[in-house]
Design a protein around this motif. Structure first.
Motif, short mmCIF file in Angstrom:
data_model
loop_
_atom_site.label_atom_id
_atom_site.label_comp_id
_atom_site.label_asym_id
_atom_site.label_seq_id
_atom_site.Cartn_x
_atom_site.Cartn_y
_atom_site.Cartn_z
N THR A 7 0.86 -1.19 0.00
CA THR A 7 0.00 0.00 0.00
C THR A 7 0.89 1.23 0.00
OG1 THR A 7 -1.71 -1.18 1.23
CG2 THR A 7 -1.85 1.23 1.21
N GLY A 10 -3.58 6.45 -0.92
CA GLY A 10 -5.01 6.29 -1.10
C GLY A 10 -5.58 7.33 -2.04
N TRP A 40 -3.36 -1.18 -7.89
CA TRP A 40 -4.58 -1.82 -7.41
C TRP A 40 -5.29 -0.80 -6.54
CZ3 TRP A 40 -0.73 -4.51 -9.24
CH2 TRP A 40 -1.00 -5.73 -9.86
N ILE A 41 -6.55 -0.56 -6.83
CA ILE A 41 -7.36 0.37 -6.03
C ILE A 41 -8.52 -0.43 -5.48
CG2 ILE A 41 -8.76 2.45 -6.03
CD1 ILE A 41 -6.91 3.58 -8.16
N GLY A 42 -8.57 -0.52 -4.15
CA GLY A 42 -9.59 -1.33 -3.52
C GLY A 42 -9.51 -2.79 -3.95
N LEU A 74 -14.13 5.72 -6.34
CA LEU A 74 -12.85 5.22 -5.84
C LEU A 74 -12.36 5.98 -4.61
CD1 LEU A 74 -11.04 4.80 -9.26
CD2 LEU A 74 -12.26 3.06 -7.94
N ARG A 75 -13.02 7.04 -4.27
CA ARG A 75 -12.61 7.89 -3.14
C ARG A 75 -12.47 7.07 -1.86
NH1 ARG A 75 -15.09 13.68 -2.06
NH2 ARG A 75 -13.47 14.38 -0.67
N GLN A 77 -10.35 4.73 -1.23
CA GLN A 77 -9.82 3.38 -1.43
C GLN A 77 -8.29 3.38 -1.32
OE1 GLN A 77 -11.69 0.51 -2.09
NE2 GLN A 77 -13.39 1.83 -1.57
N PRO A 78 -7.72 2.30 -0.76
CA PRO A 78 -6.26 2.19 -0.72
C PRO A 78 -5.69 1.96 -2.11
CG PRO A 78 -7.27 0.17 0.09
CD PRO A 78 -8.39 1.15 -0.15
#
Length: 97
Positions: A7, A10, A40-42, A74-75, A77-78
């Motif tokens: 990670t 965000g 990768w997002i979420g 997407l707000r 999200q890691p």
């Protein structure tokens, strides 16, 4: 190990009407988003169409994110990258380590 993701920050918010997002990295000096082709997002892989660093975070255009509504979803999200995609020197240390 394949599939090992780190990670790096965000999604802070949507930017504009064309689906760009603002990504804030844990390390403000990080250039990772300008160097990798995919994040990768979420937990969902997304190709990076364009990324540019600003004083308020990275403005990133993602493949498959074409509208402000897509970006707003997407707000919060890691954002992760594959460990293997990182170019680390011998002295680099990751928060995950």
């Amino acid at each position: 190990m394949p599939g090992d993701r780190i990670t790096i920050g965000g999604v802070a918010r949507a930017h504009g009407i064309k689906g760009e997002v603002v990504i804030v990295t844990h390390d403000p000096e990080s250039t990772t988003l300008g160097e990798v082709e995919r994040v990768w997002i979420g937990g969902v892989p997304r190709g990076i169409a364009n990324a540019r660093d600003t004083h308020r975070g990275w403005l990133v255009a993602l493949d498959g994110v074409a509208t402000r509504n897509d970006a707003e979803a997407l707000r919060g999200q890691p954002v992760e990258v594959e460990r293997a995609d990182l170019e680390l020197s011998e002295d680099d240390v990751l928060l995950a380590d």
